[in-house]
Design a protein around this motif. Structure first.
Motif, PDB file in Angstrom:
ATOM      1  N   LYS A  82       0.936  -0.964   0.007  1.00 45.72           N
ATOM      2  CA  LYS A  82      -0.009  -0.136   0.024  1.00 45.72           C
ATOM      3  C   LYS A  82       0.880   1.299  -0.071  1.00 45.72           C
ATOM      4  O   LYS A  82       1.984   1.421   0.770  1.00 45.72           O
ATOM      5  N   VAL A  83       0.756   2.356  -0.567  1.00 43.19           N
ATOM      6  CA  VAL A  83       1.415   3.484  -1.103  1.00 43.19           C
ATOM      7  C   VAL A  83       0.340   4.668  -0.290  1.00 43.19           C
ATOM      8  O   VAL A  83      -0.566   4.969  -1.301  1.00 43.19           O
ATOM      9  N   VAL A  84       0.584   5.296   0.404  1.00 44.06           N
ATOM     10  CA  VAL A  84      -0.217   6.546   0.735  1.00 44.06           C
ATOM     11  C   VAL A  84       0.521   7.788   0.193  1.00 44.06           C
ATOM     12  O   VAL A  84       1.961   7.972   0.962  1.00 44.06           O
ATOM     13  N   ALA A  85      -0.057   8.358  -0.550  1.00 42.11           N
ATOM     14  CA  ALA A  85       0.820   9.526  -0.969  1.00 42.11           C
ATOM     15  C   ALA A  85       0.089  10.971  -0.330  1.00 42.11           C
ATOM     16  O   ALA A  85      -1.261  11.003  -0.856  1.00 42.11           O
ATOM     17  N   GLN A  86       0.588  11.976   0.289  1.00 42.31           N
ATOM     18  CA  GLN A  86       0.066  13.212   0.660  1.00 42.31           C
ATOM     19  C   GLN A  86       0.709  14.241  -0.195  1.00 42.31           C
ATOM     20  O   GLN A  86       1.743  14.629  -0.040  1.00 42.31           O
ATOM     21  N   VAL A  87      -0.199  14.929  -0.771  1.00 42.14           N
ATOM     22  CA  VAL A  87       0.429  16.092  -1.628  1.00 42.14           C
ATOM     23  C   VAL A  87      -0.147  17.268  -1.178  1.00 42.14           C
ATOM     24  O   VAL A  87      -1.317  17.550  -1.129  1.00 42.14           O
ATOM     25  N   SER A  88       0.819  18.342  -1.054  1.00 45.76           N
ATOM     26  CA  SER A  88       0.576  19.725  -0.678  1.00 45.76           C
ATOM     27  C   SER A  88       0.481  20.621  -1.879  1.00 45.76           C
ATOM     28  O   SER A  88       1.932  20.570  -2.520  1.00 45.76           O
ATOM     29  N   LEU A  89      -0.281  21.204  -2.502  1.00 44.11           N
ATOM     30  CA  LEU A  89      -0.391  21.831  -3.812  1.00 44.11           C
ATOM     31  C   LEU A  89      -1.354  23.121  -3.670  1.00 44.11           C
ATOM     32  O   LEU A  89      -2.418  22.898  -3.284  1.00 44.11           O
ATOM     33  N   ALA A  90      -0.652  24.090  -3.725  1.00 46.69           N
ATOM     34  CA  ALA A  90      -1.411  25.289  -3.594  1.00 46.69           C
ATOM     35  C   ALA A  90      -2.187  25.541  -2.390  1.00 46.69           C
ATOM     36  O   ALA A  90      -3.381  26.062  -2.376  1.00 46.69           O
ATOM     37  N   GLY A  91      -1.568  25.304  -1.131  1.00 47.49           N
ATOM     38  CA  GLY A  91      -2.205  25.230   0.217  1.00 47.49           C
ATOM     39  C   GLY A  91      -3.226  24.170   0.226  1.00 47.49           C
ATOM     40  O   GLY A  91      -3.800  24.245   1.587  1.00 47.49           O
ATOM     41  N   LYS A  92      -3.463  23.235  -0.547  1.00 41.93           N
ATOM     42  CA  LYS A  92      -4.555  22.366  -0.227  1.00 41.93           C
ATOM     43  C   LYS A  92      -3.659  20.792  -0.115  1.00 41.93           C
ATOM     44  O   LYS A  92      -2.720  20.648  -0.781  1.00 41.93           O
TER      45      LYS A  92
END
Length: 115
Positions: A96-106
């Motif tokens: 399992k791969v959990v990706a947390q992406v922060s983009l433009a404050g979201k």
């Protein structure tokens, strides 16, 4: 900070097919396609907005790999048209791969299950 969670294994109907352009797993979060390419020596995350590459120069991402008792957290850095990390990764089927992406404050969170 807003957060969305989408599972790549989910089936959803949004009027178009999530196509892989780089041989990875694809999911969509709020009209942005996230494509994860996971190899033993590199992790890459591509973002597209309606098929067009997203500017990831100011994006950040943290990926967590989970397989049994194995847990490995990796920071992805902007690299041309993708977010990327090089190293040694356990990317076997079922991981399992959990990706947390922060983009433009979201913040968007996507879960992928490797095949």
């Amino acid at each position: 900070m807003a957060s969305s969670i989408v599972f790549a294994a989910d089936q959803h109907d949004h009027g178009h097919e999530d196509k892989t352009l780089h041989g990875g797993l694809v999911t969509e979060i709020k009209n942005v396609d996230y494509e994860l390419v996971a190899k033993p020596d590199v992790l890459q995350l591509y973002l597209r907005d309606h098929g067009n590459p997203f500017d990831v120069s100011k994006a950040t991402a943290k990926v967590t790999l989970l397989s049994g008792s194995y847990k490995h957290e990796v920071e992805l850095k902007s690299s041309s048209d993708k977010l990327e990390a090089q190293g040694s990764f356990k990317v076997t089927p079922g991981t399992k791969v959990v990706a947390q992406v922060s983009l433009a404050g979201k913040l968007a969170t996507a879960l992928f299950v490797l095949k």
